[in-house]
Scaffold this motif. Structure first.
Motif, PDB file in Angstrom:
ATOM      1  N   GLY A 100      -0.851   8.737   6.866  1.00  0.00           N
ATOM      2  CA  GLY A 100      -0.457   7.809   5.823  1.00  0.00           C
ATOM      3  C   GLY A 100       0.335   8.467   4.709  1.00  0.00           C
ATOM      4  O   GLY A 100       0.130   9.641   4.397  1.00  0.00           O
TER       5      GLY A 100
ATOM      6  N   LEU B 116       1.777   8.189   0.589  1.00  0.00           N
ATOM      7  CA  LEU B 116       1.321   7.691  -0.706  1.00  0.00           C
ATOM      8  C   LEU B 116       2.318   8.094  -1.775  1.00  0.00           C
ATOM      9  O   LEU B 116       2.826   9.219  -1.772  1.00  0.00           O
ATOM     10  CB  LEU B 116      -0.052   8.297  -1.027  1.00  0.00           C
TER      11      LEU B 116
ATOM     12  N   ALA C 266       0.351   2.898  -0.974  1.00  0.00           N
ATOM     13  CA  ALA C 266       0.104   3.639   0.258  1.00  0.00           C
ATOM     14  C   ALA C 266       0.669   2.831   1.410  1.00  0.00           C
ATOM     15  O   ALA C 266       0.633   1.592   1.392  1.00  0.00           O
ATOM     16  CB  ALA C 266      -1.391   3.878   0.452  1.00  0.00           C
ATOM     17  N   TRP C 267       1.209   3.537   2.403  1.00  0.00           N
ATOM     18  CA  TRP C 267       1.723   2.824   3.575  1.00  0.00           C
ATOM     19  C   TRP C 267       1.537   3.655   4.841  1.00  0.00           C
ATOM     20  O   TRP C 267       1.583   4.884   4.812  1.00  0.00           O
ATOM     21  CB  TRP C 267       3.176   2.406   3.382  1.00  0.00           C
ATOM     22  N   CYS C 268       1.299   2.951   5.935  1.00  0.00           N
ATOM     23  CA  CYS C 268       1.172   3.589   7.245  1.00  0.00           C
ATOM     24  C   CYS C 268       1.537   2.544   8.293  1.00  0.00           C
ATOM     25  O   CYS C 268       0.915   1.485   8.373  1.00  0.00           O
ATOM     26  CB  CYS C 268      -0.242   4.116   7.472  1.00  0.00           C
TER      27      CYS C 268
ATOM     28  N   PHE D  73      -7.346   1.444   5.532  1.00  0.00           N
ATOM     29  CA  PHE D  73      -7.309   0.794   4.225  1.00  0.00           C
ATOM     30  C   PHE D  73      -8.295   1.439   3.253  1.00  0.00           C
ATOM     31  O   PHE D  73      -7.950   1.721   2.098  1.00  0.00           O
ATOM     32  CB  PHE D  73      -7.603  -0.695   4.386  1.00  0.00           C
TER      33      PHE D  73
ATOM     34  N   ALA E 215      -6.954   4.617   2.012  1.00  0.00           N
ATOM     35  CA  ALA E 215      -5.883   4.392   1.045  1.00  0.00           C
ATOM     36  C   ALA E 215      -6.456   4.056  -0.329  1.00  0.00           C
ATOM     37  O   ALA E 215      -5.961   4.540  -1.363  1.00  0.00           O
ATOM     38  CB  ALA E 215      -4.976   3.261   1.529  1.00  0.00           C
TER      39      ALA E 215
ATOM     40  N   ALA F  23      -4.646   4.111  -4.141  1.00  0.00           N
ATOM     41  CA  ALA F  23      -3.623   3.072  -3.983  1.00  0.00           C
ATOM     42  C   ALA F  23      -4.030   1.779  -4.683  1.00  0.00           C
ATOM     43  O   ALA F  23      -5.204   1.409  -4.701  1.00  0.00           O
ATOM     44  CB  ALA F  23      -3.367   2.810  -2.508  1.00  0.00           C
TER      45      ALA F  23
ATOM     46  N   TYR G  82      -1.635  -1.555  -0.330  1.00  0.00           N
ATOM     47  CA  TYR G  82      -1.516  -0.857   0.953  1.00  0.00           C
ATOM     48  C   TYR G  82      -0.663  -1.682   1.895  1.00  0.00           C
ATOM     49  O   TYR G  82      -0.898  -2.876   2.079  1.00  0.00           O
ATOM     50  CB  TYR G  82      -2.895  -0.626   1.560  1.00  0.00           C
TER      51      TYR G  82
ATOM     52  N   THR H 279       0.793  -1.915   5.848  1.00  0.00           N
ATOM     53  CA  THR H 279       0.708  -1.467   7.227  1.00  0.00           C
ATOM     54  C   THR H 279       1.238  -2.590   8.116  1.00  0.00           C
ATOM     55  O   THR H 279       1.819  -3.558   7.613  1.00  0.00           O
ATOM     56  CB  THR H 279      -0.730  -1.053   7.594  1.00  0.00           C
TER      57      THR H 279
ATOM     58  N   PHE I 197      -3.411  -5.909  -0.080  1.00  0.00           N
ATOM     59  CA  PHE I 197      -3.150  -5.508   1.312  1.00  0.00           C
ATOM     60  C   PHE I 197      -1.986  -6.343   1.840  1.00  0.00           C
ATOM     61  O   PHE I 197      -1.965  -7.558   1.684  1.00  0.00           O
ATOM     62  CB  PHE I 197      -4.390  -5.754   2.170  1.00  0.00           C
TER      63      PHE I 197
END
Length: 253
Positions: free
Chosen positions: A135, A137, A175-177, A185, A188, A193, A196, A198, A216
């Motif tokens: 992930g 950030l 945060a991202w993935c 999550f 994150a 975060a 988030y 995703t 989210f």
């Protein structure tokens, strides 16, 4: 030095080293999954080694297909029947190499899915989190609201994200993935975060967002993983001069 032809072994070795594929604990084999012709003049890239992508690569005259999601996964049925037979039969009949890089392509600092996705969204990472540091950030661009971020995602990705708003706090850390990383999550949140991003959302994440106050955003598994493999194919073209074409097989997931 560049050339318009590359040996299969050289391409595989180059990608394995570039992506540091050996260091990852993954769900399937990274690298060459199906052996085809020894010399490669054209590479087609795509997200998933579906029959539609393989057939499109055949029509495009590809000698190799480079994907994020390959054919073989941990604990899958090992029998070559149904869809597996169709995909393998098409690859073998046309002598096409299939190379796949899963977590190594998510994680790469510049060519990976998360790096490339973040770049398109105007995000810059200053940290990592999650399993094997997959992930990314970073700070939210100045004065960007949650609705503004959702609009940016929709504009860049061509689809409206699923948004759970949290407690309405100002978003300062993001945060991202990419892909199916909804299970990260909580990590994150622990990393600080306020929102988030995703690919997917499962039932528990809506409750976590509301109870923990962190927003989210599910942006699409396929959609969030279109970018790394394109950058990887372009890097091979720039390094070796081998023709490259990205083919996007539409997927609503």
């Amino acid at each position: 030095m560049t050339t318009d032809v590359i040996e299969r072994e050289l391409l595989t070795a180059h990608l394995d080293q570039l992506l540091d594929s050996g260091r990852f604990r993954d769900y399937g084999p990274n690298g060459l999954q199906v052996e085809g012709k020894p010399q490669i003049r054209k590479i087609v890239t795509g997200v998933t080694a579906s029959l539609a992508l393989i057939e499109a690569a055949v029509a495009a005259g590809a000698d190799a297909i480079l994907v994020h999601h390959g054919l073989f996964w941990r604990d899958q049925d090992g029998r070559v029947t149904g869809w597996m037979r169709q995909r393998l039969n098409t690859l073998l009949r046309h002598d096409i190499n299939l190379l796949a890089y899963h977590l190594p392509l998510d994680a790469h600092a510049s060519l990976g899915n998360n790096a490339q996705w973040g770049q398109r969204l105007g995000l810059s990472a200053d940290g990592r989190f999650g399993e094997q540091d997959l992930g990314f950030l970073g700070a939210v661009p100045d004065d960007l609201s949650l609705d503004g971020l959702a609009d940016c995602v929709a504009d860049v990705m061509g689809r409206t994200p699923t948004l759970v708003r949290g407690d309405g706090r100002a978003i300062k850390r993001i945060a991202w993935c990419s892909g199916g990383a909804q299970g990260y999550f909580e990590q994150a949140i622990a990393a600080g975060a306020d929102v988030y991003l995703t690919g997917e959302i499962s039932e528990p994440q809506a409750h976590y967002a509301r109870e923990m106050g962190v927003a989210f955003m599910a942006c699409g598994h396929h959609a969030s993983e279109r970018y790394g493999v394109q950058a990887l194919g372009q890097s091979v073209y720039e390094r070796f001069g081998v023709a490259h074409a990205f083919i996007d097989i539409d997927n609503p997931a």
